[in-house]
Design a protein around this motif. Sequence first.
Motif, mmCIF file in Angstrom:
data_model
loop_
_atom_site.group_PDB
_atom_site.id
_atom_site.type_symbol
_atom_site.label_atom_id
_atom_site.label_comp_id
_atom_site.label_asym_id
_atom_site.label_seq_id
_atom_site.Cartn_x
_atom_site.Cartn_y
_atom_site.Cartn_z
ATOM 1 N N ASP A 95 0.842 -1.185 0.000
ATOM 2 C CA ASP A 95 0.000 0.000 0.000
ATOM 3 C C ASP A 95 0.883 1.242 0.000
ATOM 4 N N LEU A 96 0.585 2.160 -0.903
ATOM 5 C CA LEU A 96 1.336 3.402 -1.003
ATOM 6 C C LEU A 96 0.413 4.593 -0.786
ATOM 7 N N VAL A 97 1.026 5.709 -0.437
ATOM 8 C CA VAL A 97 0.319 6.984 -0.369
ATOM 9 C C VAL A 97 1.060 7.965 -1.268
ATOM 10 N N ILE A 98 0.392 8.423 -2.302
ATOM 11 C CA ILE A 98 0.988 9.410 -3.211
ATOM 12 C C ILE A 98 0.800 10.800 -2.603
ATOM 13 N N ASP A 99 1.889 11.503 -2.439
ATOM 14 C CA ASP A 99 1.852 12.852 -1.851
ATOM 15 C C ASP A 99 2.814 13.725 -2.638
ATOM 16 N N THR A 100 2.272 14.610 -3.435
ATOM 17 C CA THR A 100 3.110 15.462 -4.287
ATOM 18 C C THR A 100 3.127 16.914 -3.826
ATOM 19 N N VAL A 101 2.478 17.200 -2.675
ATOM 20 C CA VAL A 101 2.356 18.581 -2.189
ATOM 21 C C VAL A 101 3.354 18.811 -1.064
ATOM 22 N N SER A 102 4.129 19.875 -1.158
ATOM 23 C CA SER A 102 5.102 20.211 -0.116
ATOM 24 C C SER A 102 4.390 20.670 1.152
ATOM 25 N N PRO A 103 4.987 20.395 2.315
ATOM 26 C CA PRO A 103 4.367 20.855 3.567
ATOM 27 C C PRO A 103 4.415 22.374 3.667
ATOM 28 N N ARG A 104 3.501 22.929 4.465
ATOM 29 C CA ARG A 104 3.495 24.367 4.717
ATOM 30 C C ARG A 104 4.019 24.627 6.128
ATOM 31 N N VAL A 105 4.875 25.624 6.235
ATOM 32 C CA VAL A 105 5.463 25.998 7.519
ATOM 33 C C VAL A 105 4.999 27.399 7.873
ATOM 34 N N GLU A 106 4.420 27.538 9.055
ATOM 35 C CA GLU A 106 3.971 28.841 9.536
ATOM 36 C C GLU A 106 4.781 29.214 10.776
ATOM 37 N N VAL A 107 5.590 30.247 10.679
ATOM 38 C CA VAL A 107 6.381 30.717 11.817
ATOM 39 C C VAL A 107 5.479 31.556 12.710
ATOM 40 N N LEU A 108 5.349 31.168 13.978
ATOM 41 C CA LEU A 108 4.425 31.822 14.897
ATOM 42 C C LEU A 108 5.095 32.921 15.724
ATOM 43 N N SER B 41 1.788 21.929 8.440
ATOM 44 C CA SER B 41 0.494 21.539 7.878
ATOM 45 C C SER B 41 0.289 20.033 7.896
ATOM 46 N N GLU B 42 1.373 19.287 8.072
ATOM 47 C CA GLU B 42 1.292 17.827 8.093
ATOM 48 C C GLU B 42 2.481 17.271 8.870
ATOM 49 N N ALA B 43 2.384 16.010 9.233
ATOM 50 C CA ALA B 43 3.495 15.355 9.922
ATOM 51 C C ALA B 43 4.686 15.245 8.974
ATOM 52 N N ALA C 128 6.947 11.826 2.304
ATOM 53 C CA ALA C 128 7.143 11.470 0.898
ATOM 54 C C ALA C 128 8.434 12.044 0.339
ATOM 55 N N GLY C 129 9.061 12.948 1.084
ATOM 56 C CA GLY C 129 10.290 13.568 0.609
ATOM 57 C C GLY C 129 10.101 14.965 0.051
ATOM 58 N N ASN C 130 8.851 15.471 0.024
ATOM 59 C CA ASN C 130 8.618 16.848 -0.396
ATOM 60 C C ASN C 130 9.182 17.795 0.664
ATOM 61 N N SER C 131 9.871 18.832 0.229
ATOM 62 C CA SER C 131 10.509 19.736 1.184
ATOM 63 C C SER C 131 10.009 21.158 1.015
ATOM 64 N N ALA C 132 10.151 21.920 2.093
ATOM 65 C CA ALA C 132 9.758 23.328 2.083
ATOM 66 C C ALA C 132 10.746 24.103 2.944
ATOM 67 N N ARG C 133 11.009 25.343 2.535
ATOM 68 C CA ARG C 133 11.853 26.247 3.306
ATOM 69 C C ARG C 133 11.088 27.544 3.531
ATOM 70 N N THR C 134 11.160 28.043 4.751
ATOM 71 C CA THR C 134 10.486 29.279 5.095
ATOM 72 C C THR C 134 11.442 30.173 5.865
#
Length: 463
Positions: free
Chosen positions: A145-158, A177-179, A229-235
Amino acid sequence: MRSKKNGSGTRFKYGLLTILCLVMLAGALWLLIAKFEGKPPVINLEMADEYIAADAQIPVSVKDSDSGIRKVWIALMQEGEETVLREQTWEAGATLTKDGKRSFSLEVKPGDLGFSDGEALLRVAVWDHSWRSWFSGNRAYTEKDLVIDTVSPRVEVLTRQHNIRQGGSCLLIYRLSEACKKHGVSVDGHFFPGYSGYFDDPDVYLSFFGVGHDQPADAEMHVRAVDRAGNSARTGFHYYLGKGRFDAERLNISGQFLRKILPEFRGASGMPEDADPVKLFLFVNQELRRRNNQTILSAAGKTDTRLHWSGAFTRLPNSARKASFADRRTYVHKGEVIDKKVHLGIDLASTRQAQVPAANAGRVTFVGQAGIYGNVVTIDHGFGLFSVYAHLSRSLVEEGQMVNQSDVIGYTGSTGLAGGDHLHFGMFIQEVFVNPVEWWDGSWIQNNVAAKLEYVRGLLSRE
């Protein structure tokens, strides 16, 4: 009348023929057993987890050490629609390794194949060259079983303001926005993970971070997050980085000092046996110092996700400062400079074998010898913040023990590379030693830690 000689020859021929027939029968039987072997191939999907991103590489290995791999078939299925990703056959004997193993990386781009984000099923079938199943071979089959995830996480600096100087500490609080499998603050190559657990919202994380005394005044900082999934984000975030002020100190390394301290390090791994005292000292001051710093910093990966401490950290009572954080030390022997190093703590001297209190509440993570630091105790104060107590004559605590602020954890001494009785007090965040002076300052803690925690708590309560 047939001669005995002819009779013997006939029996010999019959015997030889019988042996040949038996050998041929055994060979044919062995061939049939080998060709009809019934052990199926082995499939190994070498994936860390079930998530795949927009451009995924899935490592696959198949193995059959008996008859060899004949065919591989791999497909991806979602909502009843199936796409074959790879189908390949090999001739008998065309194995790549002696054990019949074939390994390859399966490139998968779900978007190009028409798959959307969500659950999917990876199907893998493998056949070998056995003559079983009407010569189609033994078959192995597996699904994942796989989960396809092509969306990068969102980071909100508080947190809003982040004022720090070289050698200093800071706190940043953010929400994901996600684990994510990796996330935290990056400071010019140093990474400071974030930890949840302080707030009720599990998606809000604290990251205490530091700027090394030797990092540039224009060090680049950002929050980085990588999902499963390996999607990365920088904020990025607002920060002010001030220049640190560090003292310089010349230390005379006398023959008497060398005779005093070197015996403690005899037998250390890699220490030259027949070198002169100066070379022995350089080995201790360079190689052992590096190893000992690693020993102390290794506790950072096992920090508690609980803020054990509160208020200002305390210093050794009735003590005088003998050396400051990040002093640039020059070591001189007989008038010649032999080495240069940076002092990663503060030296405090009181009475001989004075009681050493815990600077704040926490969990003891290390008790023992650490080379140049002598007898050492380290305390985890939670979320990656640690304090270090070195050159102790003896300790009174055990690893895993919880201590309160001002609990006596040991006594000052002159173990390790110490010229006299004193306490080397240090603090570090993850892999970076930071200036303890900030943590002794109640106003600094209020402005840089407590106020941020209170601000974010109020922010979350209004949502």
